[in-house]
Design an enzyme around this catalytic site. Structure first.
Site, PDB file in Angstrom:
ATOM      1  N   HIS A 166       0.814  -1.219   0.000  1.00 49.84           N
ATOM      2  CA  HIS A 166       0.000   0.000   0.000  1.00 49.84           C
ATOM      3  C   HIS A 166       0.849   1.270   0.000  1.00 49.84           C
ATOM      4  O   HIS A 166       1.640   1.471   0.916  1.00 49.84           O
ATOM      5  CB  HIS A 166      -0.895  -0.040   1.241  1.00 49.84           C
ATOM      6  N   ARG A 167       0.637   2.103  -1.003  1.00 48.94           N
ATOM      7  CA  ARG A 167       1.421   3.345  -1.173  1.00 48.94           C
ATOM      8  C   ARG A 167       2.923   3.024  -1.116  1.00 48.94           C
ATOM      9  O   ARG A 167       3.714   3.778  -0.551  1.00 48.94           O
ATOM     10  CB  ARG A 167       1.068   4.391  -0.115  1.00 48.94           C
ATOM     11  N   GLU A 192       0.614  -0.621  -4.690  1.00 45.24           N
ATOM     12  CA  GLU A 192      -0.558   0.239  -4.876  1.00 45.24           C
ATOM     13  C   GLU A 192      -0.060   1.657  -4.762  1.00 45.24           C
ATOM     14  O   GLU A 192       0.801   1.952  -3.924  1.00 45.24           O
ATOM     15  CB  GLU A 192      -1.592  -0.065  -3.789  1.00 45.24           C
ATOM     16  N   ASP A 245      -1.216   6.135  -5.610  1.00 44.80           N
ATOM     17  CA  ASP A 245      -2.298   7.099  -5.842  1.00 44.80           C
ATOM     18  C   ASP A 245      -1.841   8.148  -6.846  1.00 44.80           C
ATOM     19  O   ASP A 245      -0.715   8.647  -6.753  1.00 44.80           O
ATOM     20  CB  ASP A 245      -2.657   7.796  -4.525  1.00 44.80           C
ATOM     21  N   HIS A 290      -0.997  10.888  -2.373  1.00 43.30           N
ATOM     22  CA  HIS A 290      -2.310  10.448  -1.922  1.00 43.30           C
ATOM     23  C   HIS A 290      -3.336  11.567  -1.805  1.00 43.30           C
ATOM     24  O   HIS A 290      -4.477  11.437  -2.239  1.00 43.30           O
ATOM     25  CB  HIS A 290      -2.172   9.742  -0.565  1.00 43.30           C
ATOM     26  N   GLU A 296      -4.472   3.854  -8.205  1.00 40.96           N
ATOM     27  CA  GLU A 296      -5.734   4.441  -7.747  1.00 40.96           C
ATOM     28  C   GLU A 296      -5.856   5.860  -8.288  1.00 40.96           C
ATOM     29  O   GLU A 296      -5.008   6.716  -8.002  1.00 40.96           O
ATOM     30  CB  GLU A 296      -5.833   4.456  -6.215  1.00 40.96           C
ATOM     31  N   LYS A 342      -7.168   9.343  -8.078  1.00 39.30           N
ATOM     32  CA  LYS A 342      -7.689  10.142  -6.954  1.00 39.30           C
ATOM     33  C   LYS A 342      -8.533  11.294  -7.501  1.00 39.30           C
ATOM     34  O   LYS A 342      -8.180  12.468  -7.360  1.00 39.30           O
ATOM     35  CB  LYS A 342      -6.507  10.678  -6.129  1.00 39.30           C
ATOM     36  N   ASP A 351       0.105  -2.068   4.358  1.00 40.78           N
ATOM     37  CA  ASP A 351       1.242  -1.170   4.615  1.00 40.78           C
ATOM     38  C   ASP A 351       2.492  -1.967   5.004  1.00 40.78           C
ATOM     39  O   ASP A 351       3.580  -1.403   5.080  1.00 40.78           O
ATOM     40  CB  ASP A 351       0.921  -0.224   5.785  1.00 40.78           C
TER      41      ASP A 351
HETATM   42  O1  G3P Z   1      -6.244   0.408  -2.342  1.00 39.78           O
HETATM   43  C1  G3P Z   1      -7.101   0.941  -1.492  1.00 39.78           C
HETATM   44  C2  G3P Z   1      -6.666   2.083  -0.673  1.00 39.78           C
HETATM   45  O2  G3P Z   1      -5.461   2.595  -1.106  1.00 39.78           O
HETATM   46  C3  G3P Z   1      -7.722   3.118  -0.686  1.00 39.78           C
HETATM   47  O3  G3P Z   1      -7.617   4.015   0.332  1.00 39.78           O
HETATM   48  O4  G3P Z   1      -7.114   6.235   1.215  1.00 39.78           O
HETATM   49  O5  G3P Z   1      -5.364   4.492   1.261  1.00 39.78           O
HETATM   50  O6  G3P Z   1      -6.030   5.545  -0.867  1.00 39.78           O
HETATM   51  P1  G3P Z   1      -6.465   5.107   0.475  1.00 39.78           P
HETATM   52 CA    CA Z   2      -4.822   4.366  -2.432  1.00 41.63          CA
END
Ligand code: G3P
Ligand code: CA
Length: 244
Positions: free
Chosen positions: A7-8, A34, A36, A49, A110, A112, A230
């Site tokens: 994640h990120r 992943e 953003d 993000h 993702e 945004k 994460d």
């Molecule tokens: O992949 C899902 C997740 O990244 C969505 O929430 O706020 O972390 O971008 P957020």
């Molecule tokens: Ca995300």
């Protein structure tokens, strides 16, 4: 096998959405990352993000009011509490794609654009995917489902997946109706039987953000398609131990 998406990057241990966080994901053998994406003033795709730079950098204001050159002068690790990181930048999506050439990682982009209506974002992202020939390595997700459908219409070969955070009724039916091959629910929005039913109906499930051991074990035991975490190293170790 349940795939692990960092994640990120590896936001639990590295400044989120930086190249260093993505390198870490590769180092700990995540299956994918992943990230953003937002658009700058000069229409460049950048990996950050929030709609503003305030939370993650030493700057202030909206991403849309910075040029790429300006935003890359900011320190993307500024708010990350570790002295190990000194000069992390906000990457462009192109930079991430260049780096992906050297590995086999999947990449969940993702979009945004639930708050900001970034004109042309879908065309730009699809264009870059085609330029690099990454049609089979990218999954495009968003809370803006109109946007992912627009992506599908531009290039049906690129997988799309709706993000959502409330408990939808039979989300696999909804996914099929928009030609998504998977759903990306908040972990709290999905029960075991819904995961199984979705998968039995040919729809993958990749919940977010799965950081606790018991949550990871639950999804690994179910054989869930993937999850977003994460802490990809912790997830990889748990998955490896289960094999034994
Ligand atoms: O992949 C899902 C997740 O990244 C969505 O929430 O706020 O972390 O971008 P957020
Ligand atoms: Ca995300």
């Amino acid at each position: 096998m349940t795939l692990i998406f960092a994640h990120r990057g590896s936001a639990g241990t590295h400044p989120e959405n930086t190249m260093e966080a993505f390198y870490e994901a590769e180092r700990v053998r995540a299956d994918g990352i992943e990230l953003d994406v937002q658009l700058t003033k000069d229409g460049e795709m950048v990996v950050i993000h929030d709609e503003t730079v305030d939370r993650t950098t030493n700057g202030k204001g909206f991403v849309k009011d910075y040029t790429l050159k300006e935003i890359q002068k900011l320190q993307a690790n500024f708010k990350f509490k570790s002295k190990l990181f000194k000069k992390n930048r906000v990457p462009s999506l192109r930079e991430v794609f260049q780096w992906l050439k050297g590995n086999d990682l999947l990449c969940n982009i993702e979009l945004k654009n639930s708050i900001m209506d970034y004109q042309g974002l879908e065309e730009k992202v699809i264009g870059l995917i085609k330029e690099f020939g990454y049609e089979d390595r990218i999954i495009i997700s968003s809370f803006n489902h109109y946007s992912i459908v627009a992506c599908y219409r531009l290039e049906p070969a690129v997988e799309i997946a709706p993000l959502y955070s409330s408990r939808l009724f039979m989300p696999w039916i909804y996914a099929q109706s928009i030609r998504a091959k998977a759903i990306h629910p908040n972990l709290k929005a999905i029960r075991d039987e819904m995961i199984i039913e979705a998968m039995n109906n040919g729809i993958g499930v990749r919940p977010y953000t799965v950081n606790k051991v018991d949550q990871m074990e639950r999804l690994l035991n179910l054989g869930c398609t993937a999850f977003v975490t994460d802490y990809p190293e912790k997830a990889w170790n748990l998955r490896e131990n289960k094999k034994g």
